[in-house]
Design a protein around this motif. Structure first.
Motif, PDB file in Angstrom:
ATOM      1  N   ALA A 555      46.095  34.105  25.873  1.00  0.00           N
ATOM      2  CA  ALA A 555      46.543  33.760  27.228  1.00  0.00           C
ATOM      3  C   ALA A 555      46.846  34.968  28.092  1.00  0.00           C
ATOM      4  O   ALA A 555      47.133  34.811  29.282  1.00  0.00           O
ATOM      5  CB  ALA A 555      47.786  32.878  27.147  1.00  0.00           C
ATOM      6  N   MET A 556      46.803  36.173  27.532  1.00  0.00           N
ATOM      7  CA  MET A 556      47.132  37.366  28.313  1.00  0.00           C
ATOM      8  C   MET A 556      46.145  37.632  29.439  1.00  0.00           C
ATOM      9  O   MET A 556      46.424  38.387  30.355  1.00  0.00           O
ATOM     10  CB  MET A 556      47.185  38.585  27.385  1.00  0.00           C
ATOM     11  CG  MET A 556      48.512  38.753  26.678  1.00  0.00           C
ATOM     12  SD  MET A 556      49.852  39.160  27.804  1.00  0.00           S
ATOM     13  CE  MET A 556      49.375  40.813  28.302  1.00  0.00           C
ATOM     14  N   ARG A 557      45.015  36.992  29.408  1.00  0.00           N
ATOM     15  CA  ARG A 557      43.979  37.253  30.411  1.00  0.00           C
ATOM     16  C   ARG A 557      44.423  36.841  31.810  1.00  0.00           C
ATOM     17  O   ARG A 557      45.115  35.849  31.982  1.00  0.00           O
ATOM     18  CB  ARG A 557      42.699  36.478  30.044  1.00  0.00           C
ATOM     19  CG  ARG A 557      42.146  36.816  28.680  1.00  0.00           C
ATOM     20  CD  ARG A 557      41.071  35.843  28.236  1.00  0.00           C
ATOM     21  NE  ARG A 557      41.597  34.504  28.028  1.00  0.00           N
ATOM     22  CZ  ARG A 557      40.910  33.500  27.479  1.00  0.00           C
ATOM     23  NH1 ARG A 557      39.656  33.699  27.096  1.00  0.00           N
ATOM     24  NH2 ARG A 557      41.449  32.318  27.317  1.00  0.00           N
ATOM     25  N   LEU A 558      44.007  37.615  32.787  1.00  0.00           N
ATOM     26  CA  LEU A 558      44.168  37.267  34.197  1.00  0.00           C
ATOM     27  C   LEU A 558      42.805  37.491  34.856  1.00  0.00           C
ATOM     28  O   LEU A 558      42.542  38.518  35.460  1.00  0.00           O
ATOM     29  CB  LEU A 558      45.245  38.134  34.856  1.00  0.00           C
ATOM     30  CG  LEU A 558      45.633  37.767  36.298  1.00  0.00           C
ATOM     31  CD1 LEU A 558      46.034  36.301  36.393  1.00  0.00           C
ATOM     32  CD2 LEU A 558      46.773  38.635  36.792  1.00  0.00           C
ATOM     33  N   PRO A 559      41.911  36.522  34.695  1.00  0.00           N
ATOM     34  CA  PRO A 559      40.497  36.759  35.002  1.00  0.00           C
ATOM     35  C   PRO A 559      40.218  37.160  36.436  1.00  0.00           C
ATOM     36  O   PRO A 559      39.258  37.872  36.696  1.00  0.00           O
ATOM     37  CB  PRO A 559      39.832  35.414  34.658  1.00  0.00           C
ATOM     38  CG  PRO A 559      40.941  34.418  34.603  1.00  0.00           C
ATOM     39  CD  PRO A 559      42.153  35.166  34.188  1.00  0.00           C
ATOM     40  N   VAL A 560      41.049  36.745  37.373  1.00  0.00           N
ATOM     41  CA  VAL A 560      40.756  37.072  38.764  1.00  0.00           C
ATOM     42  C   VAL A 560      40.847  38.570  39.022  1.00  0.00           C
ATOM     43  O   VAL A 560      40.264  39.086  39.987  1.00  0.00           O
ATOM     44  CB  VAL A 560      41.717  36.299  39.699  1.00  0.00           C
ATOM     45  CG1 VAL A 560      43.106  36.893  39.656  1.00  0.00           C
ATOM     46  CG2 VAL A 560      41.194  36.272  41.127  1.00  0.00           C
ATOM     47  N   LEU A 561      41.556  39.305  38.152  1.00  0.00           N
ATOM     48  CA  LEU A 561      41.679  40.758  38.320  1.00  0.00           C
ATOM     49  C   LEU A 561      40.797  41.541  37.363  1.00  0.00           C
ATOM     50  O   LEU A 561      40.800  42.776  37.395  1.00  0.00           O
ATOM     51  CB  LEU A 561      43.137  41.180  38.104  1.00  0.00           C
ATOM     52  CG  LEU A 561      44.153  40.657  39.120  1.00  0.00           C
ATOM     53  CD1 LEU A 561      45.539  41.180  38.790  1.00  0.00           C
ATOM     54  CD2 LEU A 561      43.762  41.039  40.532  1.00  0.00           C
ATOM     55  N   GLU A 562      40.071  40.842  36.500  1.00  0.00           N
ATOM     56  CA  GLU A 562      39.218  41.550  35.565  1.00  0.00           C
ATOM     57  C   GLU A 562      37.975  42.065  36.277  1.00  0.00           C
ATOM     58  O   GLU A 562      37.619  41.617  37.361  1.00  0.00           O
ATOM     59  CB  GLU A 562      38.798  40.622  34.404  1.00  0.00           C
ATOM     60  CG  GLU A 562      39.979  39.995  33.665  1.00  0.00           C
ATOM     61  CD  GLU A 562      40.753  41.015  32.870  1.00  0.00           C
ATOM     62  OE1 GLU A 562      40.236  42.120  32.645  1.00  0.00           O
ATOM     63  OE2 GLU A 562      41.898  40.706  32.461  1.00  0.00           O
ATOM     64  N   SER A 563      37.268  43.016  35.644  1.00  0.00           N
ATOM     65  CA  SER A 563      36.056  43.576  36.232  1.00  0.00           C
ATOM     66  C   SER A 563      34.986  42.506  36.310  1.00  0.00           C
ATOM     67  O   SER A 563      34.927  41.561  35.526  1.00  0.00           O
ATOM     68  CB  SER A 563      35.570  44.755  35.395  1.00  0.00           C
ATOM     69  OG  SER A 563      35.332  44.333  34.069  1.00  0.00           O
ATOM     70  N   VAL A 564      34.080  42.670  37.276  1.00  0.00           N
ATOM     71  CA  VAL A 564      33.027  41.675  37.492  1.00  0.00           C
ATOM     72  C   VAL A 564      32.064  41.646  36.326  1.00  0.00           C
ATOM     73  O   VAL A 564      31.711  40.600  35.797  1.00  0.00           O
ATOM     74  CB  VAL A 564      32.276  41.997  38.802  1.00  0.00           C
ATOM     75  CG1 VAL A 564      31.168  40.980  39.022  1.00  0.00           C
ATOM     76  CG2 VAL A 564      33.245  41.985  39.965  1.00  0.00           C
ATOM     77  N   ILE A 565      31.587  42.792  35.894  1.00  0.00           N
ATOM     78  CA  ILE A 565      30.701  42.865  34.739  1.00  0.00           C
ATOM     79  C   ILE A 565      31.540  43.256  33.552  1.00  0.00           C
ATOM     80  O   ILE A 565      31.976  44.397  33.429  1.00  0.00           O
ATOM     81  CB  ILE A 565      29.569  43.898  34.970  1.00  0.00           C
ATOM     82  CG1 ILE A 565      28.830  43.570  36.260  1.00  0.00           C
ATOM     83  CG2 ILE A 565      28.630  43.909  33.792  1.00  0.00           C
ATOM     84  CD1 ILE A 565      28.182  42.194  36.253  1.00  0.00           C
ATOM     85  N   PRO A 566      31.826  42.330  32.659  1.00  0.00           N
ATOM     86  CA  PRO A 566      32.759  42.609  31.571  1.00  0.00           C
ATOM     87  C   PRO A 566      32.146  43.517  30.535  1.00  0.00           C
ATOM     88  O   PRO A 566      30.926  43.586  30.385  1.00  0.00           O
ATOM     89  CB  PRO A 566      33.028  41.221  30.990  1.00  0.00           C
ATOM     90  CG  PRO A 566      31.788  40.450  31.279  1.00  0.00           C
ATOM     91  CD  PRO A 566      31.261  40.976  32.582  1.00  0.00           C
TER      92      PRO A 566
END
Length: 982
Positions: A555-566
């Motif tokens: 649950a630690m993910r905050l996808p809206v702030l993650e890089s576009v190309i993972p």
């Protein structure tokens, strides 16, 4: 024609009621369920003892309903009662003996209530009731409120608590039926005589109608009796003042901007919920009245016209209104015809143009709304085709399906004597509620209880992968709904059966695919699971720590702030590149990041002493948390946890704390924040807790962590402070290594940013001659390092003088003067004091040094007042030396007092005179009359400087003549010049 039930006649009644248990039982049942005409025989034919018991038992017997209709809010225990609440005030009146002359005639109760005070007032109170419900009230106090006044409460409580003392009579029609003609005539005449002013016109009208054989009154059999109870078809509900409800809601809505108004409306909503919980039909009636007033709010038309959204307070009230209608329409206790009538009302209200949308925003449909653009349609000295399936989440939904189901199951699991669990704020102290495992009605193959279903429903709803809604209010509502449900779950005592449900659902969430917020694949616009995961982590930890960490880490993910190309192996799904900068605005992003930090902090604190989980949590933090401020808070929390006051530190957690701090330094190096200084100081203190090698490592890698000025003025100074060195007093080698590393750092910083770091570097290197000389050479080499170089050169020069190195100070001062320029009008230039100090230093050193400085001053300073000030200072005795010292004892001229007309000051005097002449002409070009006085004072200073020369008075006279001739057009000014100078 058969008269209505309420108009039938009844037989008489004996004055006092004597109880009989068997008759009481049957009469109570009749009184609770049926009116008189529903008894198998006519009421007049029912045995008199049964008549008396039916009348007696028809009054409400519970104080709970009386309390509900006489107050808005919850009542504290007896010792804490608020006397302003009508129920509490009525109870006080009853206990003080204020209720007198109580009489019950049939289904009508009357009495007097005396209100103490000056003066004392007595109010007449009357109450009508039917089938254990109060149907109407009247009081002489003319109370204008939506609920019963204190006097009605006092009389009602008297009837309930002291029922055996109440004088009881059957309905008046039954008494009249026992009278003959003479008695009836006497009764009527006495009644008219007693109240002739009030009833005489009515009595005459009725007499006229009765004497007309064909009148309507003669076509009806029997006569009305207000004390005989309601008819078969009459509504049977508690008295509710509809007019007052409408008026009060209207008034509160007009004051909607005030906190008190919103609070009162919320209290009225709570009252509706209370009525619904008690299956009182007035709950729906009251809600209808409130809804109609909400729709008549004049602000709705204004907002629609402007295409604007509601205020947050108003939207919260509308949300509560909608939630209550869900409860009403879906109630299993309502009749089908009632439900149909409510649905028809809702359809009619929904068809009104003024009815707001569920998100409370008119901007998409208002008359001033613009058509959507094609790009927006496409986005929508792109979103629909790429986003997740569950666009509408269950949490934060206007109908609140998860909350309704969860609360329903929980209330069904409460013991009979336990009230509904109050909502508890997330993070506050939560009171455990003793729920019971009630079997699912109809049986369940797995043996689940309603309590297990409540937990399961909440976990499924909270773990649903759903899109972040658009708009500030919708997102804020999502957060509040999630926290409310988690707050409810916090009241559960997690026994073995609930832990099994918790573990099962946690595993399903991890393996739930795209429908789960904990699945391996989540989308960029998905709602994060941080708050929910923290609850799961805390609840699972005592029972299955591995599962708790797996859930929290996922649950630690905050996808809206993650890089576009993972990166390779990432569990974030990339979106179309055209969509990356077009995701809806996340108004609550700061709140979500805070919750993410709290989840990480909980894991770090819990993992203390477990290196495996500590490093796993660290990796997750470094990958998913992007806010430097939150990372810094995590680092501080970890350091505090790792260093308990009376126990040895946890080395692993300390190193993780340091690593987080280093990451913060790297993130904020180029985008400095106002907390950088605090962060740098904390990082050094954390490294100090770990040991000398940590400090050395920080200093050796300073260029990736700090600016040069931070490294020299904070890091190096802190690392070599007495307090720090004292910690390593047992190992001189470590102390020397720290000092050597700090000096090397200082020299590197001085070379990179000499203007800011030269002085701190010299200070740090004072005790090491080689390093000090290297630092001094760096200062000399940076003399022409750019604008502002003179400032730091003067600073270092003063430092050298203070250390007893005047010649080095003089050298640096001359370099500073070479980089300085003070214009004609810059007599307040910040470097003026430095120039005066440099000239004083040269004067104290001797004539040779003064001769060296004068040309530099002439070159750098064009301001006449500054030059004249230098001349006067240098014409005095050198600072700290007696004028009597002879030149013989000072072979280089030290101690002699130079004259202004002799070298080297004569050159300075010529420059000062020339500067005054040039400045005077420059000021006269654009001078205004309001500056004449200031100009005259300027000429007076110029004259003082001219007179320092042997022929100064002649030069000044010629100068004035030139001015008078050149500027003779400025007659007023020249007149002032003549008056002052001749």
């Amino acid at each position: 024609m058969e008269p209505p039930a309420s108009k039938r006649r009844c037989p008489g009644l004996t004055p006092r009621y004597q109880p009989d248990s068997l008759l009481d039982l049957s009469a109570k049942k009749v009184a609770e369920t049926w009116a008189f005409e529903q008894v198998e025989e006519r009421f007049s034919r029912v045995p008199e003892p049964v008549q008396k018991r039916i009348v007696f038992w028809s009054f409400p017997r519970s104080e709970k309903e009386i309390c509900m209709y006489s107050s808005l809010g919850y009542h504290p225990p007896e010792g804490e009662r608020d006397s302003r609440v009508p129920f509490n005030r009525g109870l006080q009146l009853l206990q003080s003996g204020a209720v007198q002359r109580v009489l019950q005639v049939g289904f009508h109760l009357s009495g007097s209530v005396t209100e103490p005070g000056e003066p004392e007032r007595t109010y007449q109170v009357s109450i009508s009731f039917d089938r254990c419900k109060i149907t109407s009230v009247s009081c002489g106090c003319e109370n204008r409120d939506i609920f019963y006044c204190a006097h009605v409460v006092a009389l009602s409580l008297h009837r309930i608590r002291r029922a055996r003392t109440v004088e009881l009579r059957l309905p008046i029609s039954e008494t009249l039926s026992q009278m003959n003609r003479d008695q009836l005539q006497k009764f009527v005449q006495y009644l008219i005589s007693e109240h002739h002013t009030e009833v005489l016109p009515t009595a005459q009208r009725l007499a006229d109608e009765i004497l007309q054989l064909g009148s309507e009154i003669n076509r009806v059999h029997g006569a009305p009796d207000p004390t005989a109870g309601a008819g078969r078809e009459d509504d049977n509900c508690w008295h509710l003042d509809e007019e007052q409800i409408q008026e009060q809601v209207k008034q509160l809505l007009s004051n909607g901007g005030y906190y008190g108004a919103s609070k009162q409306l919320q209290s009225m909503f709570s009252k509706v919920r209370e009525m619904l919980r008690m299956r009182d039909s007035n709950g729906a009636r009251m809600l209808i009245l409130m809804t109609e007033q909400f729709l008549e709010d004049p602000r709705l038309a204004l907002w629609r016209q402007q295409g604007a959204g509601m205020t947050d307070k108003c939207r919260q009230l509308w949300d509560e209104l909608g939630a209550l209608w869900v409860c009403v329409v879906l109630s299993p206790h309502c009749r089908s015809e009632e439900r149909e009538s409510w649905l028809e009302l809702l359809r009619r209200w929904n068809a009104m143009d003024i009815c707001p949308l569920e998100e409370g925003n008119y901007s998409l449909e208002g008359p001033g709304a613009q058509p959507q653009s094609s790009s927006a349609s496409q986005e929508l000295q792109m979103k629909g085709s790429t986003t997740l399936t569950n666009l509408e989440g269950w949490i934060g939904h206007p109908l609140d399906p998860i909350g309704c189901l969860c609360r329903t199951f929980l209330e069904a699991s409460l013991p009979e004597d336990e009230g509904p669990a109050p909502y508890q704020e997330l993070g506050g102290e939560q009171r455990k509620v003793m729920y019971q495992h009630v079997p699912v009605p109809g049986g369940c193959p797995s043996g689940e209880s309603l309590l297990c279903l409540a937990l399961e429903v909440a976990l499924i709803g909270l773990g649903q992968q759903r899109a972040m809604p658009e708009g500030l209010y919708a997102q804020d509502k999502l957060v509040r709904s999630e926290e409310q449900i988690i707050g409810i779950l916090g009241t559960l005592d997690m026994g073995d059966r609930l832990v099994q449900v918790l573990r099962k659902q946690a595993m399903l969430l991890l393996e739930g695919g795209p429908f789960s917020g904990f699945g391996e694949v989540i989308y960029r616009e998905s709602v994060p699971m941080h708050t929910f995961a923290r609850f799961l982590f805390t609840a699972l930890l005592p029972h299955d720590s591995d599962l708790a960490y797996r859930v929290a880490l996922r649950a630690m993910r905050l996808p809206v702030l993650e890089s576009v190309i993972p990166p390779h192996g990432s569990d974030i799904m990339p979106l179309d590149s055209m969509l990356t900068s077009r995701f809806p605005r996340w108004f609550i992003l700061g709140h979500l990041e805070t919750r993410q930090c709290e989840l990480a902090s909980a894991m770090l604190t819990t993992a203390k002493g477990d290196p495996k989980w500590l490093h796993t949590v660290l990796a997750s933090i470094q990958q998913h948390i992007h806010s430097p401020a939150l990372l810094f808070k995590l680092a501080q929390d970890a350091c505090k946890t790792a260093t308990p006051p009376n126990n040895p530190p946890d080395t692993t957690l300390l190193n993780i704390s340091l690593e987080l701090g280093l990451q913060v330094m790297r993130m904020t190096l180029t985008t400095l924040t106002w907390r950088r200084r605090e962060m740098v100081r904390w990082l050094v203190s954390c490294a100090t807790e770990i040991g000398a090698q940590a400090l050395i490592s920080v200093m050796q890698n300073w260029y990736t962590l700090f600016t040069p000025i931070e490294a020299t003025s904070i890091v190096a100074v802190s690392c070599t402070s007495p307090a720090t060195l004292l910690r390593f007093s047992q190992d001189p080698r470590q102390r020397e290594e720290l000092c050597s590393c700090a000096r090397a750092l200082a020299l590197q910083c001085a070379m990179k940013d000499p203007q800011s770091c030269a002085l701190p570097a010299l200070t740090l290197c004072e005790k090491d001659h080689t390093s000090f000389e290297a630092a001094y050479q760096i200062v000399l080499d940076s003399a022409n390092s750019g604008p502002g170089a003179h400032s730091h050169l003067f600073t270092v020069a003063r430092y050298m003088e203070h250390r007893g190195l005047p010649m080095r100070a003089f050298t640096l001062a001359t370099l500073a003067l070479s980089n300085l320029t003070i214009g004609f009008t810059q007599d307040s230039h910040p470097a003026v004091s430095d120039v005066l100090w440099a000239c004083s230093l040269a004067h104290s050193l001797g004539k040779v040094e003064l001769s060296t400085v004068v040309p530099l001053v002439i070159q750098s300073v064009q301001c006449a007042p500054v030059l004249s000030d230098i001349i006067r200072r240098c014409s005095l005795a050198p600072p700290g030396l007696a004028q009597a010292l002879s030149a013989a004892n000072n072979p280089r001229g030290r101690g002699t007092v130079p004259r202004a007309d002799k070298p080297p000051l004569c050159q300075l005097l010529e420059a000062a005179v020339g500067a005054y002449i040039s400045t005077t002409h420059s000021r006269l070009v654009h001078i205004s009359p309001r500056h004449y006085g200031e100009f005259i004072e300027f000429l007076a200073k110029a004259r003082d400087t001219f007179l320092l020369a042997p022929d100064g008075h002649l030069q000044f006279a010629q100068f004035l003549d030139n001015l008078k001739q050149t500027y003779k057009g400025k007659k007023k000014l020249m007149l002032l010049v003549r008056e002052r100078f001749g």
